[in-house]
Design a protein around this motif. Structure first.
Motif, mmCIF file in Angstrom:
data_model
loop_
_atom_site.group_PDB
_atom_site.id
_atom_site.type_symbol
_atom_site.label_atom_id
_atom_site.label_comp_id
_atom_site.label_asym_id
_atom_site.label_seq_id
_atom_site.Cartn_x
_atom_site.Cartn_y
_atom_site.Cartn_z
ATOM 1 N N VAL A 148 -22.013 5.081 20.702
ATOM 2 C CA VAL A 148 -21.276 5.012 21.056
ATOM 3 C C VAL A 148 -20.787 3.787 20.437
ATOM 4 C CG1 VAL A 148 -21.268 3.581 23.439
ATOM 5 C CG2 VAL A 148 -19.891 5.246 23.243
ATOM 6 N N SER A 149 -21.227 2.937 19.908
ATOM 7 C CA SER A 149 -21.264 1.360 19.099
ATOM 8 C C SER A 149 -20.980 1.697 17.354
ATOM 9 C CB SER A 149 -21.771 1.022 19.665
ATOM 10 O OG SER A 149 -21.127 0.729 20.787
ATOM 11 N N ALA A 150 -21.515 2.712 17.729
ATOM 12 C CA ALA A 150 -22.334 3.219 15.557
ATOM 13 C C ALA A 150 -20.202 3.132 14.655
ATOM 14 C CB ALA A 150 -22.581 5.013 15.345
ATOM 15 N N GLU A 151 -19.571 3.471 15.716
ATOM 16 C CA GLU A 151 -18.177 3.497 14.965
ATOM 17 C C GLU A 151 -18.010 1.871 14.616
ATOM 18 O OE1 GLU A 151 -15.255 7.013 15.861
ATOM 19 O OE2 GLU A 151 -17.533 7.605 16.744
ATOM 20 N N SER A 152 -18.292 1.064 15.704
ATOM 21 C CA SER A 152 -17.962 -0.281 15.401
ATOM 22 C C SER A 152 -19.170 -0.932 14.422
ATOM 23 C CB SER A 152 -18.493 -1.128 16.771
ATOM 24 O OG SER A 152 -17.808 -0.635 17.887
ATOM 25 N N GLY A 153 -19.992 -0.306 13.439
ATOM 26 C CA GLY A 153 -20.498 -0.874 12.816
ATOM 27 C C GLY A 153 -21.807 -1.267 13.441
ATOM 28 N N ILE A 154 -22.633 -1.207 14.285
ATOM 29 C CA ILE A 154 -23.729 -1.749 14.727
ATOM 30 C C ILE A 154 -24.561 -0.165 14.871
ATOM 31 C CG2 ILE A 154 -25.138 -1.996 17.033
ATOM 32 C CD1 ILE A 154 -22.763 -3.015 18.239
ATOM 33 N N ARG B 195 -18.185 -7.718 15.918
ATOM 34 C CA ARG B 195 -18.349 -6.400 15.832
ATOM 35 C C ARG B 195 -17.310 -6.447 17.144
ATOM 36 N NH1 ARG B 195 -20.555 -6.918 11.237
ATOM 37 N NH2 ARG B 195 -22.788 -5.097 10.832
ATOM 38 N N GLU B 196 -16.280 -4.946 16.975
ATOM 39 C CA GLU B 196 -15.179 -4.999 17.562
ATOM 40 C C GLU B 196 -15.364 -3.790 18.259
ATOM 41 O OE1 GLU B 196 -12.910 -7.254 18.528
ATOM 42 O OE2 GLU B 196 -12.554 -8.318 17.394
ATOM 43 N N PRO B 197 -14.734 -3.396 19.811
ATOM 44 C CA PRO B 197 -15.349 -2.310 20.727
ATOM 45 C C PRO B 197 -13.639 -1.080 19.557
ATOM 46 C CG PRO B 197 -14.472 -4.266 21.923
ATOM 47 C CD PRO B 197 -14.163 -4.736 21.249
ATOM 48 N N ASN B 198 -14.832 -0.353 19.956
ATOM 49 C CA ASN B 198 -13.723 1.435 18.775
ATOM 50 C C ASN B 198 -12.685 2.013 19.526
ATOM 51 O OD1 ASN B 198 -15.487 3.604 19.581
ATOM 52 N ND2 ASN B 198 -16.924 2.275 18.383
ATOM 53 N N ALA B 199 -13.003 3.304 19.407
ATOM 54 C CA ALA B 199 -11.589 4.232 19.738
ATOM 55 C C ALA B 199 -12.834 4.736 21.374
ATOM 56 C CB ALA B 199 -11.269 4.986 19.140
ATOM 57 N N ALA B 200 -13.764 4.670 21.356
ATOM 58 C CA ALA B 200 -14.223 5.423 22.537
ATOM 59 C C ALA B 200 -14.282 4.540 23.353
ATOM 60 C CB ALA B 200 -16.093 6.805 21.887
ATOM 61 N N HIS B 201 -15.070 2.896 23.354
ATOM 62 C CA HIS B 201 -15.096 2.324 23.965
ATOM 63 C C HIS B 201 -13.442 2.179 24.859
ATOM 64 C CE1 HIS B 201 -17.962 0.567 21.371
ATOM 65 N NE2 HIS B 201 -18.735 0.838 22.026
ATOM 66 N N ARG B 202 -12.673 1.941 23.581
ATOM 67 C CA ARG B 202 -11.729 1.761 24.895
ATOM 68 C C ARG B 202 -10.578 3.534 25.591
ATOM 69 N NH1 ARG B 202 -10.640 -0.653 19.603
ATOM 70 N NH2 ARG B 202 -9.602 1.635 18.696
ATOM 71 N N ALA B 203 -10.715 4.127 24.818
ATOM 72 C CA ALA B 203 -11.109 5.620 25.514
ATOM 73 C C ALA B 203 -11.377 5.396 27.169
ATOM 74 C CB ALA B 203 -10.891 6.789 24.359
ATOM 75 N N ILE B 204 -13.013 4.852 27.056
ATOM 76 C CA ILE B 204 -13.773 5.253 28.409
ATOM 77 C C ILE B 204 -12.800 3.980 29.309
ATOM 78 C CG2 ILE B 204 -16.250 3.888 29.772
ATOM 79 C CD1 ILE B 204 -16.972 5.827 26.414
ATOM 80 N N ALA B 205 -12.724 3.282 29.172
ATOM 81 C CA ALA B 205 -12.195 1.702 29.772
ATOM 82 C C ALA B 205 -10.897 2.916 30.283
ATOM 83 C CB ALA B 205 -11.784 0.462 28.486
ATOM 84 N N ALA B 206 -9.886 3.155 29.554
ATOM 85 C CA ALA B 206 -8.515 3.689 30.132
ATOM 86 C C ALA B 206 -8.825 4.668 30.709
ATOM 87 C CB ALA B 206 -7.420 4.458 28.697
ATOM 88 N N LEU B 207 -9.656 5.166 30.660
ATOM 89 C CA LEU B 207 -10.546 6.624 32.014
ATOM 90 C C LEU B 207 -9.312 6.013 33.302
ATOM 91 C CD1 LEU B 207 -10.771 9.390 31.659
ATOM 92 C CD2 LEU B 207 -13.833 8.633 31.761
ATOM 93 N N ALA B 208 -9.923 4.618 33.824
ATOM 94 C CA ALA B 208 -10.475 3.697 34.886
ATOM 95 C C ALA B 208 -8.753 4.310 35.444
ATOM 96 C CB ALA B 208 -11.092 2.639 34.412
ATOM 97 N N GLN B 209 -7.864 4.190 34.859
ATOM 98 C CA GLN B 209 -6.256 3.842 35.333
ATOM 99 C C GLN B 209 -5.941 5.523 35.578
ATOM 100 O OE1 GLN B 209 -5.623 0.814 34.917
ATOM 101 N NE2 GLN B 209 -6.926 0.179 33.494
ATOM 102 N N ARG B 210 -6.571 5.668 35.546
ATOM 103 C CA ARG B 210 -6.190 7.922 35.961
ATOM 104 C C ARG B 210 -7.085 8.550 36.697
ATOM 105 N NH1 ARG B 210 -7.009 10.088 30.028
ATOM 106 N NH2 ARG B 210 -7.011 12.189 31.180
ATOM 107 N N VAL B 211 -8.501 8.000 36.660
ATOM 108 C CA VAL B 211 -9.561 8.893 37.478
ATOM 109 C C VAL B 211 -9.886 7.506 38.797
ATOM 110 C CG1 VAL B 211 -11.489 9.921 37.642
ATOM 111 C CG2 VAL B 211 -9.941 9.672 35.878
ATOM 112 N N PRO B 212 -9.574 8.544 40.229
ATOM 113 C CA PRO B 212 -10.058 7.629 41.287
ATOM 114 C C PRO B 212 -11.469 6.680 40.846
ATOM 115 C CG PRO B 212 -9.859 9.814 42.192
ATOM 116 C CD PRO B 212 -9.967 9.874 40.797
#
Ligand code: OAD
Length: 247
Positions: free
Chosen positions: A26-32, A78-95
Motif C-alpha cells: 500500500v506504501s509502494a506507490e509512495s516510494g517505500i 514520503r507522502e501518502p498516495n492514492a491508496a492511503h487517501r481512498a482508504i481514509a475517505a472510505l470512513a466518510q461513507r461507511v458506518p
C-alpha cells in the motif's frame, strides 16, 4: 473468484463494518520499498536475520540502529498516495472502518485515517532494549545512507535504545492484536491490500474475518489465489484499484 465490479461496489456500499488490512504494497506507490518483491524488496537486498531480530541487534547494534534511522529519515520525505487517501475517505461513507496495518510508516494517519492499528509497531517510536521505557530520538538531518550509527543510551537505565518495531521472534503488541481480532470478528467486508500474507500471526486477521463470514477482497499487483466463496482478487497497483473500487 472473478466478480463483476458492480457486485463489489455494492458490497462496499452495503457494508456496516469494513476492515482494511494493509501491507508494504500500500506504501509502494509512495516510494517505500516492500520486503519481498524481487530486486527492490528490503529482504531481497538485506538479511532479515541481521536487521530484524533481537539477536541481530545484539550482534551489531550500530548497523541495525543506522538502518532503521535511514528508513525513518526516508519516510519523512514520503507522502501518502492514492491508496492511503481512498482508504481514509472510505470512513466518510461507511458506518465503521477499521484500518489494521503491518506497516511501520505513518502514511495512513497522514492521509487522514483515525485510530490505525499497527501490528508491527512504528518507525517513529523508540524504546530501551533493556528496560523498554519509551524515548524520544530525533532523526539526524544529515543524509543517512544506512551507515552504522551507535544507538543512543536510555536515560533511565543506560541500556541501548532500539526502534519501536516488532522483530522476528517477538510478540505483537497485545492491545493492537486484540483490537485487530475484535475487528476481524465483526467486519462484514475485508480489503486486504498489498501484502504477501506470509508473516504470522498478522496474516491470520483476514482468515479470521473470512471464517466469521466476511467477504475478503485482495488488492495486489499479483493475482492472489482465492477460496471458492466470498473471496476475490483484484489485480493492479493499490492506488488505481482502490480509486476504482471505492471512488
Ligand atoms: P511483502 O513485501 O511481503 O509483500 C508486499 C506485497 O505487496 C506483495 O504481495 C506485492 O505483490 C504487493 N505489492 C507491491 N506493490 C504493490 C502495489 N503498488 N499495489 C498493490 N500491491 C503491491 O510485505 P508485507 O506483506 O507487508 O514485518 O510483509 C509482511 C511483514 O514482513 C512486514 O510487516 C515486515 C516484513 O518482515 C516486520 O517488520 C515485523
Amino acid at each position: 473468484m472473478a466478480a463483476r465490479p458492480d457486485t463489489l461496489h455494492d458490497l462496499v456500499e452495503k457494508a456496516g463494518h469494513i476492515l482494511v488490512f494493509t501491507g508494504a504494497g500500500v506504501s509502494a506507490e509512495s516510494g517505500i520499498a516492500t520486503f519481498r518483491d524481487a530486486l527492490t524488496g528490503l529482504w531481497a537486498n538485506n538479511d532479515p536475520q541481521q536487521l530484524a531480530t533481537p539477536e541481530g541487534f545484539i550482534a551489531d547494534p550500530a548497523r541495525v540502529w543506522g538502518w532503521y534511522q535511514w528508513r525513518r529519515q526516508q519516510l519523512l520525505s514520503r507522502e501518502p498516495n492514492a491508496a492511503h487517501r481512498a482508504i481514509a475517505a472510505l470512513a466518510q461513507r461507511v458506518p465503521k472502518v477499521t484500518v489494521v496495518t503491518q506497516n511501520v510508516d505513518d502514511l495512513h494517519e497522514r492521509a487522514g485515517s483515525d485510530a490505525v492499528i499497527h501490528l508491527h509497531g512504528s518507525l517513529l517510536t523508540t524504546r530501551c532494549f533493556d528496560c523498554e521505557k519509551p524515548a524520544q530520538v530525533p532523526v539526524d538531518e544529515v543524509p543517512l545512507d544506512g551507515a552504522a550509527i551507535t544507538p543512543p543510551s536510555c536515560g533511565h537505565c543506560g541500556g541501548m535504545l532500539r526502534p519501536g518495531v516488532v522483530w522476528f521472534g517477538e510478540a505483537l503488541p497485545e492491545d493492537a492484536w486484540q483490537r485487530a481480532v475484535a475487528a476481524a470478528q465483526s467486519a462484514d467486508l475485508v480489503l486486504v491490500v498489498g501484502t504477501s500474507g506470509l508473516v504470522y500471526p498478522a496474516a491470520q486477521i483476514p482468515q479470521l474475518a473470512w471464517e466469521g463470514g466476511a467477504t475478503v477482497v485482495h488488492v495486489n499487483t499479483e493475482p492472489v489465489p482465492v477460496a471458492a466463496e466470498r473471496e476475490h482478487s483484484l489485480v493492479g497497483p493499490a492506488g488505481e484499484v482502490l480509486a476504482e473500487l471505492l471512488g
